[in-house]
Design an enzyme around this catalytic site. Structure first.
Site, PDB file in Angstrom:
ATOM      1  N   GLY A  89       0.858  -1.185   0.000  1.00  0.00           N
ATOM      2  CA  GLY A  89       0.000   0.000   0.000  1.00  0.00           C
ATOM      3  C   GLY A  89       0.885   1.223   0.000  1.00  0.00           C
ATOM      4  O   GLY A  89       1.871   1.284  -0.736  1.00  0.00           O
ATOM      5  N   SER A 121       5.701  -5.372  -1.473  1.00  0.00           N
ATOM      6  CA  SER A 121       5.694  -3.956  -1.844  1.00  0.00           C
ATOM      7  C   SER A 121       6.133  -3.103  -0.648  1.00  0.00           C
ATOM      8  O   SER A 121       7.270  -3.194  -0.221  1.00  0.00           O
ATOM      9  CB  SER A 121       4.314  -3.565  -2.384  1.00  0.00           C
ATOM     10  OG  SER A 121       4.344  -2.300  -2.987  1.00  0.00           O
ATOM     11  N   ALA A 122       5.244  -2.299  -0.083  1.00  0.00           N
ATOM     12  CA  ALA A 122       5.605  -1.490   1.082  1.00  0.00           C
ATOM     13  C   ALA A 122       6.106  -2.353   2.228  1.00  0.00           C
ATOM     14  O   ALA A 122       6.997  -1.951   2.987  1.00  0.00           O
ATOM     15  CB  ALA A 122       4.403  -0.669   1.532  1.00  0.00           C
ATOM     16  N   HIS A 158       8.574  -3.229  -7.524  1.00  0.00           N
ATOM     17  CA  HIS A 158       7.945  -2.853  -8.787  1.00  0.00           C
ATOM     18  C   HIS A 158       8.957  -2.227  -9.746  1.00  0.00           C
ATOM     19  O   HIS A 158       8.605  -1.360 -10.555  1.00  0.00           O
ATOM     20  CB  HIS A 158       6.806  -1.839  -8.577  1.00  0.00           C
ATOM     21  CG  HIS A 158       5.808  -2.207  -7.529  1.00  0.00           C
ATOM     22  ND1 HIS A 158       4.733  -3.025  -7.777  1.00  0.00           N
ATOM     23  CD2 HIS A 158       5.712  -1.851  -6.224  1.00  0.00           C
ATOM     24  CE1 HIS A 158       4.017  -3.160  -6.672  1.00  0.00           C
ATOM     25  NE2 HIS A 158       4.596  -2.463  -5.710  1.00  0.00           N
ATOM     26  N   GLU A 193       8.526  -7.008 -10.847  1.00  0.00           N
ATOM     27  CA  GLU A 193       7.259  -7.631 -10.473  1.00  0.00           C
ATOM     28  C   GLU A 193       7.274  -9.122 -10.794  1.00  0.00           C
ATOM     29  O   GLU A 193       7.872  -9.566 -11.769  1.00  0.00           O
ATOM     30  CB  GLU A 193       6.104  -6.920 -11.157  1.00  0.00           C
ATOM     31  CG  GLU A 193       5.967  -5.484 -10.669  1.00  0.00           C
ATOM     32  CD  GLU A 193       4.611  -4.897 -10.945  1.00  0.00           C
ATOM     33  OE1 GLU A 193       3.918  -5.367 -11.855  1.00  0.00           O
ATOM     34  OE2 GLU A 193       4.227  -3.942 -10.225  1.00  0.00           O
TER      35      GLU A 193
END
Length: 235
Positions: A89, A121-122, A158, A193
Site C-alpha cells: 500500500g 511492496s511497502a 515494482h 514484479e
C-alpha cells in the site's frame, strides 16, 4: 532470520496475492500458521477489508492471518505472534503507523529471534534500513525514514526498466543512481514484479521469472537471477 520479500501483490489478470501464495506456503511450511498481519499501508479501504483479502489467500494454502488492529495492545500482539506479515500500500503511512505504535524495535527483535517475516511492496520496503527507495507519494509524514533494518540493503519494489512512452522524466534507474550517489555504502535491489527475495539460513536468493537489478556505488549495475547468490549484499 527468515524473510520472504515480495515485489508486488498481484500480476495483471490474476487474483490478489495469487502468484506469491505458493512461495508463502513453502516459506511457512506444512503446519498451519496464523500470522500477525500489519495492514497499516491501506489508505482507501478499511483494515477489516484488507485483512479478509489476505486471509482468503492464506487460507487457500493452509495458513491464516489476524490483523494487528484487532488487538488493544499492538506490542503485546507482536510478542505473542508466531509470524509477521506486512502488506503493501502506501509505504509512508505504513511506517508512520508502525512508528506511532512503537513497533519498530519489537518487530525487529521478534524477526531476528526467528519469527518468519513476509512482506510485499511497502512491506518489503520496511524490512530495509529505511523507506528511502519507495515509489510512493509521501501522503503523511513519519517522524523518521528509519524502518526495521532487517537487511543491510534497500529494495525498490515494482522495479521498471523504462519510462512510459511520451514521458520525459527520470527513469527508475536514474532515481536509484541518485540514491547511491548520496548513500554510497547502501546497495539497492531493483526487484521486478513477479519476483521474491528469500533470506534464509544466512543466504539470499531470488525466486521468480525475472532477474533483479543490483545497484552499488562505483559499480556498473548487474542483473542476477534464480541461480545467483545475493548473499554478498549482506557483507
Amino acid at each position: 532470520m527468515r524473510l520472504l520479500l515480495i515485489s508486488n501483490s498481484t500480476n495483471p489478470g490474476e487474483p490478489y496475492l495469487d502468484y506469491p501464495k505458493f512461495y508463502i506456503k513453502d516459506f511457512l511450511g506444512n503446519n498451519p500458521v496464523k500470522a500477525l498481519f500489519i495492514p497499516y499501508a491501506a489508505v482507501t479501504f478499511p483494515f477489516d477489508v484488507y485483512e479478509e483479502k489476505v486471509s482468503e489467500r492464506f487460507r487457500e494454502v493452509g495458513h491464516d492471518v489476524v490483523s494487528i488492529h484487532r488487538f488493544i495492545d499492538p506490542v503485546a500482539a507482536v510478542r505473542k505472534a508466531t509470524a509477521i506479515v506486512v502488506g503493501g500500500g502506501n509505504t509512508w503511512k505504513l511506517l508512520k503507523m508502525i512508528r506511532e505504535n512503537n513497533l519498530i524495535e519489537i518487530i525487529s527483535e521478534k524477526v531476528i529471534s526467528g519469527a518468519p517475516y513476509i512482506g510485499w511492496s511497502a512491506g518489503s520496503n520496511v524490512a530495509c534500513p529505511t523507506i528511502m527507495t519507495t515509489n510512493d507519494m509521501p501522503v503523511v509524514e513519519p517522524d523518521s525514514f528509519k524502518a526495521f533494518n532487517l537487511i543491510p540493503f534497500q529494495i525498490n519494489p515494482h522495479y521498471l526498466d523504462a519510462n512510459p512512452a511520451g514521458h520525459a522524466g527520470e527513469t527508475r534507474e536514474q532515481r536509484i543512481e541518485e540514491f547511491i550517489e548520496i548513500n554510497t555504502r547502501i546497495p539497492v535491489v531493483g526487484l521486478r514484479e513477479g519476483t521474491v527475495l528469500l533470506v534464509e539460513n544466512g543466504k539470499i536468493t531470488l525466486k521468480g521469472p525475472r532477474k533483479a537489478r543490483i545497484f552499488r556505488k562505483g559499480f556498473t549495475p548487474v542483473e542476477l537471477g534464480e541461480n545467483d547468490d545475493f548473499t554478498f549484499l549482506s557483507a
